[in-house]
Design an enzyme around this catalytic site. Structure first.
Site, short mmCIF file in Angstrom:
data_model
loop_
_atom_site.label_atom_id
_atom_site.label_comp_id
_atom_site.label_asym_id
_atom_site.label_seq_id
_atom_site.Cartn_x
_atom_site.Cartn_y
_atom_site.Cartn_z
CE LYS A 1 -3.36 2.89 0.14
NZ LYS A 1 -4.34 3.06 1.20
CE LYS B 1 -2.50 8.79 6.89
NZ LYS B 1 -2.17 7.39 6.47
#
Length: 314
Positions: free
Chosen positions: A189, A257
């Protein structure tokens, strides 16, 4: 069929995932800090839980669709349920989280983008409580989540899949099993987020250059989306720019992030990522300029001397 499945976090992705589970015939119990959002979802079927502990006690499989590791910690172990769903980083273990209420042999499915080492540690922590774990970050956007066509990058034990696999298949068109223990799903991911963040930054840069050079933005969009330079992110995000719609489906700060996680993972093995570093700085600049909670396409606003489209209604 597992009748009782719990889902925590009815945001852009979570609400669609819960809808897909309900459509597949599962009884879906949900929790969201916004009680009105939870009540609206269950008008068409399901149960809105008053607490994370209530949800954990009632469900064989609990799916968490919150933003980050800190929220996941709080959902599982946090001392206050409202702080948990709101993103409090307080991870003091207590009965107000769902972990203490979950039965041994139940499964926790973690769908956030997190540090792979954190995910590996969480699997061990939950195993000590008798809870199975699947590291299962997701991709595809809100529309694919709602239609059950998103992608899931998962890793976990065969025992965890034996209980949760029908639910994963109800939510995703592609469920990749990348390993028998946590970490592999999160690593893949993060690599996906590297590409997504760089592609959005590159798309914004290209559109900004076109605007600076006086090219009609709608014409530029049409040409690029029918040419070799196109990307899914250009086609999707630059449509937001043309519409002047910066409603956050995925916010600027998400890529602050996520690209930060990309760089952290690479830094640990001293691996250079020059494009990721540049894209991260672009999102950081957009965030510090006041666009943190706008759609990630708002990264285009960092470019000077351009007039952005005002949308059809302007």
């Amino acid at each position: 069929m597992i009748q009782n499945v719990g889902l925590i976090g009815l945001g852009a992705m979570g609400s669609g995932m819960a809808t897909s589970l309900r459509r597949a015939g599962h009884k879906v119990q949900v929790y969201d800090v916004r009680a009105d959002v939870a009540r609206a979802f269950v008008q068409d079927g399901g149960v809105a839980c008053d607490s994370l502990a209530q949800l954990g006690a009632a469900c064989e499989v609990v799916i968490s669709v919150v933003v980050n590791a800190a929220q996941t910690e709080a959902v599982l172990f946090g001392s206050d349920a409202n702080e948990a769903a709101a993103g409090c980083a307080d991870s003091k273990e207590s009965s107000s989280g769902c972990a203490a209420a979950m039965k041994p042999g139940s499964v926790f499915v973690m769908c956030s983008t997190v540090d792979p080492n954190w995910s590996i540690a969480l699997e061990k922590r939950l195993a000590a409580l008798g809870i199975l774990y699947i590291d299962a970050p997701i991709s595809g956007g809100a529309a694919k989540a709602a239609s059950g066509e998103m992608t899931m990058m998962s890793a976990g034990t065969p025992a965890a899949y034996a209980k949760a696999e029908p639910l994963l298949n109800a939510m995703a068109a592609k469920v990749y099993r990348l390993g028998d223990s946590a970490g592999a799903g999160s690593k893949v991911k993060i690599i996906n987020q590297l590409l997504a963040g760089v592609h959005i930054a590159a798309a914004a840069e290209a559109m900004a250059l076109g605007l600076r050079e006086g090219v009609d933005p709608a014409a530029l969009y049409d040409v690029i989306t029918h040419s070799a330079g196109n990307s899914w992110m250009f086609e999707n995000r630059m449509a937001h720019v043309l519409a002047a719609d910066y409603t956050p489906l995925s916010a600027v700060d998400i890529f602050v992030k996520d690209l930060g996680l990309v760089l952290d993972m690479a830094r640990a093995s001293k691996f250079p990522l020059p494009l990721s570093s540049t894209a991260h700085q672009m999102f950081m600049q957009a965030s510090s300029a006041g666009y943190a909670r706008e759609d990630d396409s708002a990264v285009i606003k960092i470019f000077p001397g351009i007039e952005l489209p005002k949308g059809a209604g302007a």
